[in-house]
Design an enzyme around this catalytic site. Sequence first.
Site, PDB file in Angstrom:
ATOM      1  N   GLU A   1     -44.542 -59.707 -33.384  1.00  0.00           N
ATOM      2  CA  GLU A   1     -45.497 -58.659 -33.026  1.00  0.00           C
ATOM      3  C   GLU A   1     -45.966 -58.950 -31.607  1.00  0.00           C
ATOM      4  OE1 GLU A   1     -45.979 -56.049 -34.675  1.00  0.00           O
ATOM      5  OE2 GLU A   1     -45.117 -56.588 -36.617  1.00  0.00           O
TER       6      GLU A   1
ATOM      7  N   CYS B   1     -53.438 -55.542 -28.156  1.00  0.00           N
ATOM      8  CA  CYS B   1     -52.038 -55.299 -27.809  1.00  0.00           C
ATOM      9  C   CYS B   1     -51.672 -53.826 -27.829  1.00  0.00           C
ATOM     10  CB  CYS B   1     -51.122 -56.085 -28.740  1.00  0.00           C
ATOM     11  SG  CYS B   1     -51.323 -55.684 -30.489  1.00  0.00           S
TER      12      CYS B   1
END
Length: 442
Positions: free
Chosen positions: A194, A228
Amino acid sequence: MDYKSNIQFRKETLTRLLYSIEENEKRIIEALYKDFKKPEFEAVLTETNYVIGDLKQTIKNINCWAKPKRVLPSILNFPSSDYIYSEPYGKVLVIAPWNYPFQLALCPLIAAVAAGNSVVLKPSELTPNTSNLINEIISKVFSKNHVEVIEGGVEVSQNLLSKKWDYIFFTGSVAVGKIVAKAAAEHMTPVTLELGGKNPCIIDETANIKLAAKRIVWGKFINAGQTCIAPDYLLVQKDIKSDLIEHLKQEITSAYSDDPEVSPDYTRIVNTRNWDRLKSLIEPEKVLFGGQSNSEDCYLAPTLIEETTMDSLVMKEEIFGPILPILAYENESELDEIISKYDKPLSLYVFTTKNKFAEKIIQKFSFGGGCINDTVIHFSNSRLPFGGVGHSGIGAYHGKMSFDTFSHKKAIVKKANWLDLTLRYAPYNGKLAQIRKILKWM
């Protein structure tokens, strides 16, 4: 206790974890504040409540998720019953980041345990108060051979990656993700990565500018931009750029006051090293709003940047902080030219009232996930997969997909004995024509 096959034991263990987190929620919030002044509201919304919700959903559904799934058999195998079994991978390594240090450590752990794995969790050393508390909670809930927390810095991560694992789950930067992938390849270990990227946010001339500004400010500056999936840069249709900038300024002031440094709702940069990196990205002559900073408190104000070139430092890589470059575009070809300069991002956002334009954008560009007329909120729906593509990540999780991520799907055919068709057996003389007919029906 055999946690690999005993579903009830997994449920009971996760239930104990749920109770422990609920009992320690205040301490978790305090730890997050000590680490980088995360406001209580954000700590609850994006960390503790999210993990509690994930636990409740997992405990409720684990029996259903773990049950073998019957699928339609192939006519070639008649008579048979065909199933997919969910089998734990075995020993799992979870390496968690610092930006959401509780949520992004616990959620993968919960899924790995639910799927029947043993877990070693490496929390981030950059948020020591949260990491220490995670270690305390986990050590009281789990036996050491089931789930273990190992704290430490880069050298600890390197040591862990040198070992053989059955699965690795990593959340963090693209650069470190490549290191993890390389280490995993040595042992042919499957991974979920991720990562991140430069997430574009497009605002066309038909957008509701005031509402767009409000939603962009929230998605960008929550957690001081250390998210993010936060918008990394804005691509604004040139005719509305000045209006949008004014609304962005108003929304920043509305959210964090005239002086965000004294706002109780504004997070700090996690450490001096990251603060220095972010400060170096700001060219004072390009600042439209904000730009104030305080190195002693790792404070960096919500900052809007007037950007006209793709060659500046702020446009080179993912910002991961409270700096928002604003670029103007005139037509769709300019959008293509700018977005295509970068690797596939983790998220993409588009603000418009033209459905065809929005659909064209989300079909044209490859990215992990995103929103039309909002930012960040796709993360909150556990029915949607969360993950990147290309440089922004490998694999996805959330909800049932989290359980599936940590489960090997084993194909099983249960063949009956009451009939045995001889068509498949040698000698094959005269059988090919019959096989061709059967294959045409499939």
